[in-house]
Enzyme design. Sequence first.
Site, PDB file in Angstrom:
ATOM      1  N   HIS A 196       0.834  -1.205   0.000  1.00  0.00           N
ATOM      2  CA  HIS A 196       0.000   0.000   0.000  1.00  0.00           C
ATOM      3  C   HIS A 196       0.868   1.255   0.000  1.00  0.00           C
ATOM      4  CE1 HIS A 196      -2.890  -2.983   1.572  1.00  0.00           C
ATOM      5  NE2 HIS A 196      -3.817  -2.202   1.046  1.00  0.00           N
ATOM      6  N   ASP A 202      -4.761  -6.016  -7.830  1.00  0.00           N
ATOM      7  CA  ASP A 202      -4.972  -5.313  -6.572  1.00  0.00           C
ATOM      8  C   ASP A 202      -5.198  -3.842  -6.927  1.00  0.00           C
ATOM      9  OD1 ASP A 202      -5.236  -4.870  -3.852  1.00  0.00           O
ATOM     10  OD2 ASP A 202      -3.390  -5.915  -3.309  1.00  0.00           O
TER      11      ASP A 202
END
Length: 334
Positions: free
Chosen positions: A176, A247
């Site tokens: 992230h 993702d």
Amino acid sequence: MLLIGVAGTELSAQERDWLQHDAVAGVVLFKRNFGSRSQVAELSAAIRAAAPRPVLICVDQEGGRVQRFREGFSALAPLQSFGAQYAQAPEAALAAARAHAQLMASEVRASGVDLSFAPVVDLGRGNRAIGDRAFSDDPQIVATFTRAYVQALHGAGMAATLKHFPGHGTVLEDTHVDHASDPRPLEALQAEDLVPFVAGIEAGADAVMMAHVVYPQVAPEPAGYSQRWIEQILRGQMGFRGVVFSDDIGMAASLSAGGVAGRVHAHLDAGCDVVLVCHPELVAESLQAVQGRRLNTAALIGLIGRGALGWDGLLAGTDASFTAPLSAHFGTTA
């Protein structure tokens, strides 16, 4: 195709317009989209009403710290708790994991949402983003739980999504916020990290979500936009025939593919069926990027749930055999 994020608990006019676009496969919901059980059911209905075709509505409702819907929903244990129980009582641990899957899937479907991106089948080996989201650090134990969880999801009417291929658990970095690289050769990954994915595919998993991790001994780019990983290994060698999700392309580790358009094209060109655009501020540019692309709209039909169950339907279908394994492990609603 794109799965998009929306900003709040109701759809804006702009978001309704986005849902009209041929490239929008559906919506991913987050904590920001949840106010209550009834509200999220209304939002799900509004999303479907705004789209001219069937759409997929998804969430991450894994349990533990990754549970977007809380108030009015069961407080789900993290998957690691089942792995910890397995050494002492393997059958009880597997029964509890199956009950976890069935409970989660039933509550999510009762809210009009098609699927939770589950299960996590990464190995639990210290990754900052994975942590207690993983069943175990042992590939064979994770594989055993993967088979059980996939089967239980199917029994509850939900498609199963294995994540994060080919395995995110051994690198330390959280993709992230950072780039991640795993130096091991393919043979080492096949002996360990890929073992649960093989088990899940054999159990009939419907989808796989890719990892934004680079495995430089296998391919120079992150797996999420690596044709070698998706087309040659996942589909070619492992025989996977389901849906491949990227993702989120808003994550830091995806930025190596360039700007928003570059990221969208890189993932689609590599073989992803669906690209996750979870940040609303990236949606307009992503839609512009896919204008004119040929889209695989049929790929998602099998992921859409067997219709919204509704909370009345869920409660009417609940019996003692379903709730018995749950009370000790989950307790009450959040």
